[in-house]
Scaffold this motif. Structure first.
Motif, short mmCIF file in Angstrom:
data_model
loop_
_atom_site.label_atom_id
_atom_site.label_comp_id
_atom_site.label_asym_id
_atom_site.label_seq_id
_atom_site.Cartn_x
_atom_site.Cartn_y
_atom_site.Cartn_z
N HIS A 1 -29.34 -10.14 -16.91
CA HIS A 1 -29.62 -9.83 -18.50
C HIS A 1 -28.64 -8.37 -18.82
O HIS A 1 -28.18 -8.57 -19.98
N ASP A 2 -28.43 -7.61 -18.04
CA ASP A 2 -27.32 -6.67 -18.12
C ASP A 2 -25.94 -7.27 -18.43
O ASP A 2 -25.20 -6.76 -19.28
N LEU A 3 -25.74 -8.14 -17.43
CA LEU A 3 -24.42 -8.93 -17.78
C LEU A 3 -24.39 -9.67 -19.12
O LEU A 3 -23.28 -10.04 -19.66
N GLU A 4 -25.39 -10.37 -19.29
CA GLU A 4 -25.48 -11.15 -20.85
C GLU A 4 -25.17 -10.18 -21.60
O GLU A 4 -24.50 -10.52 -22.88
N TRP A 5 -25.79 -8.76 -21.78
CA TRP A 5 -25.47 -7.99 -22.82
C TRP A 5 -24.08 -7.63 -22.90
O TRP A 5 -23.55 -6.89 -23.98
N THR A 6 -23.28 -7.41 -21.64
CA THR A 6 -21.62 -7.05 -21.51
C THR A 6 -21.04 -7.94 -22.50
O THR A 6 -20.16 -7.62 -23.19
N VAL A 7 -21.63 -9.30 -22.73
CA VAL A 7 -21.02 -10.22 -23.51
C VAL A 7 -21.62 -10.35 -25.16
O VAL A 7 -20.80 -10.31 -25.88
N SER A 8 -22.64 -10.26 -25.23
CA SER A 8 -23.42 -10.46 -26.51
C SER A 8 -23.49 -9.10 -27.22
O SER A 8 -23.58 -9.21 -28.42
N ALA A 9 -23.37 -8.09 -26.75
CA ALA A 9 -23.38 -6.73 -27.32
C ALA A 9 -22.04 -6.84 -28.23
O ALA A 9 -22.10 -6.35 -29.30
N TYR A 10 -21.04 -7.46 -27.81
CA TYR A 10 -19.60 -7.60 -28.67
C TYR A 10 -19.88 -8.52 -29.74
O TYR A 10 -19.45 -8.38 -30.89
N THR A 11 -20.31 -9.56 -29.33
CA THR A 11 -20.66 -10.96 -30.29
C THR A 11 -21.50 -10.66 -31.43
O THR A 11 -21.24 -11.10 -32.52
#
Length: 483
Positions: free
Chosen positions: A48-58
């Protein structure tokens, strides 16, 4: 009416400045994907942390995209372009210096804020600087540079991660941003739009709703789908999004007027765009990790092996444009989406813990051709589905929904991957990846069905302009589609 001060530089300078800015913003959508295993190893963190490295930007990019354009219209496009570039550059340095995964996620969110202000103003500034007779060529170059950023993102990320460090995928933006700031200040002319009021309530409703839904999807596999925080997040997010829709119906100047969706063409192409990005972003997020973590490729090798997919639009887009001119955008877009779905389905069938690249290649190529057939005419379908005075809002809405689709794709497919498999072993990774890819293929197939709902082009005169990039000047809606 738009007001503009005398130009300080020529069209060439405007093209260079706006293309480099667009390249940075587009690159950061996918550049992080091939660096994820290295980030996980260096900073720690779960899926879930890796997901947020992408999703926080998008997510921040999507939620503030139309607000960024409105700020430029009201307070000066060059001025806000400088602000957005400065924020994006500073946040890139912050991401490179992040001491932990939480700091990286926060910096990525701020990057998205800067990109949301910077990116939509690139086309308005370019339009102001380039004479009307030369805008088609300028838009084409701008679009090609942005396409190159998307295509090369995984490769650039992989090469920098392998040969220097993952931090350099963010340091790369800093010298480019620092160079752009004085150039933009000296070479771009200032211009203003109508100065309409900002839709703060609409922006807050959309941002809060999307954050709630994505947060719930990301945390669900970790905390359990019946966890109180997860349920409140999902229900609260859904309620805020419902409020956003209601606001778009009743507000005087909403950030996204819901009346636009009365057009079958506008509703169809936007549904297709959201679902297409959902399937593609989630798949890229997981496949880049599969190539490295399961098959043992280096970051650079993984980026190179994804080029038949991500790079295919650079080769096929001109052909797709010609096909769209001849047969209309609807059949080309629908064909592209069904091909993309077939490619993802083929990958789901052949992936194993020791799958050769040869068995994956057909799926990557088919997906790449499908992506190319979608991108070329999709922007033209968006712009030709509304009246001329609404094209700015329509373009911003479509770009925002694409980014929303990307964030949802990472969250949804990451949740399926986590529930069915995970990082424990190579076999567990494959067990989670297969159903995630099937879900992505299904989402893109539904996008193809949505594209088929777009009314056929009504030929009432000479053919309209080529279906090209987002900046092309389309014919009026009534001449392009029937509603």
């Amino acid at each position: 009416m738009s007001q503009q001060t005398p130009r300080r530089g020529g069209a060439v300078w405007a093209l260079v400045i706006t293309s480099v800015a667009g390249f940075m913003a587009a690159l950061d959508n996918l550049v992080v994907t091939t660096a994820l295993p290295a980030i996980r190893e260096d900073l720690g963190g779960a899926l879930h942390d890796l997901e947020w490295t992408v999703s926080a930007y998008t997510l921040t990019f999507a939620c503030l995209l139309m607000t960024g354009a409105a700020l430029g219209d009201r307070f000066g496009r060059r001025r806000l372009f400088l602000v957005g570039t400065a924020v994006f550059t500073a946040a890139s340095a912050g991401a490179a210096l992040a001491p932990g995964i939480g700091g990286l996620i926060a910096a990525r969110a701020v990057q998205g804020v800067g990109a949301a202000v910077m990116m939509p103003l690139t086309l308005t500034l370019l339009t102001a600087a380039v004479p009307a007779a030369r805008r088609g060529m300028a838009y084409g170059i701008w679009g090609a540079v942005n396409g190159l950023a998307v295509a090369s993102g995984p490769l650039i990320g992989g090469a920098l991660t392998e040969h220097i460090s993952w931090q350099w995928i963010f340091w790369l933006n800093v010298p480019l941003g620092v160079a752009l700031l004085p150039l933009a200040r000296l070479r771009l002319a200032e211009s203003h739009g109508t100065g309409a009021r900002l839709d703060i309530p609409g922006t807050l409703l959309a941002s809060g709703g999307l954050f709630g839904v994505v947060y719930g999807l990301v945390r669900g596999p970790v905390d359990g789908w019946t966890d109180t925080a997860v349920l409140l997040s999902l229900l609260g997010g859904a309620a805020l999004l419902a409020g956003f829709v209601r606001h778009g119906v009743h507000a005087k100047n909403p950030v996204l007027p819901m009346r636009l969706f009365r057009s079958r063409a506008f509703a169809g192409i936007n549904a297709a765009s959201l679902l297409m990005f959902l399937g593609v972003f989630g798949s890229v997020f997981l496949l880049s990790q599969y190539l490295q973590g399961v098959l043992g490729y280096s970051p650079t090798e993984a980026g190179l092996r994804m080029l038949p997919w991500t790079g295919m639009p650079m080769l096929v887009a001109p052909v797709a444009g010609l096909l769209a001119d001849r047969f209309g955008g609807r059949p080309v877009v629908a064909t592209g989406l069904f091909l993309q779905a077939a490619g993802l389905g083929q990958l789901a069938l052949v992936i194993t813990t020791d799958a050769s690249y040869a068995v994956q290649l057909p799926g990557l190529i088919i997906s790449g051709i499908g992506m190319a057939l979608f991108f070329a005419p999709a922007s033209h379908l968006v712009m030709s589905s509304v009246r001329t005075r609404e094209q700015g809002v329509a373009s911003g809405a479509n770009n925002a929904l694409r980014e929303v689709g990307g964030a949802l794709g990472v969250a949804v497919m990451g949740s399926i991957f986590s529930a069915q498999g995970g990082y424990r072993t190579a076999l567990a990774f494959v067990d989670g990846l297969r159903p995630a890819l099937v879900t992505g293929a299904a989402a893109v197939a539904v996008a193809g069905v949505a594209a088929l709902l777009i009314p056929a082009r009504r030929r009432s005169g000479p053919a309209g302009p080529a279906a090209g990039g987002a900046g092309s000047a389309p014919a009026p809606a009534a001449e392009a589609v029937s509603r």
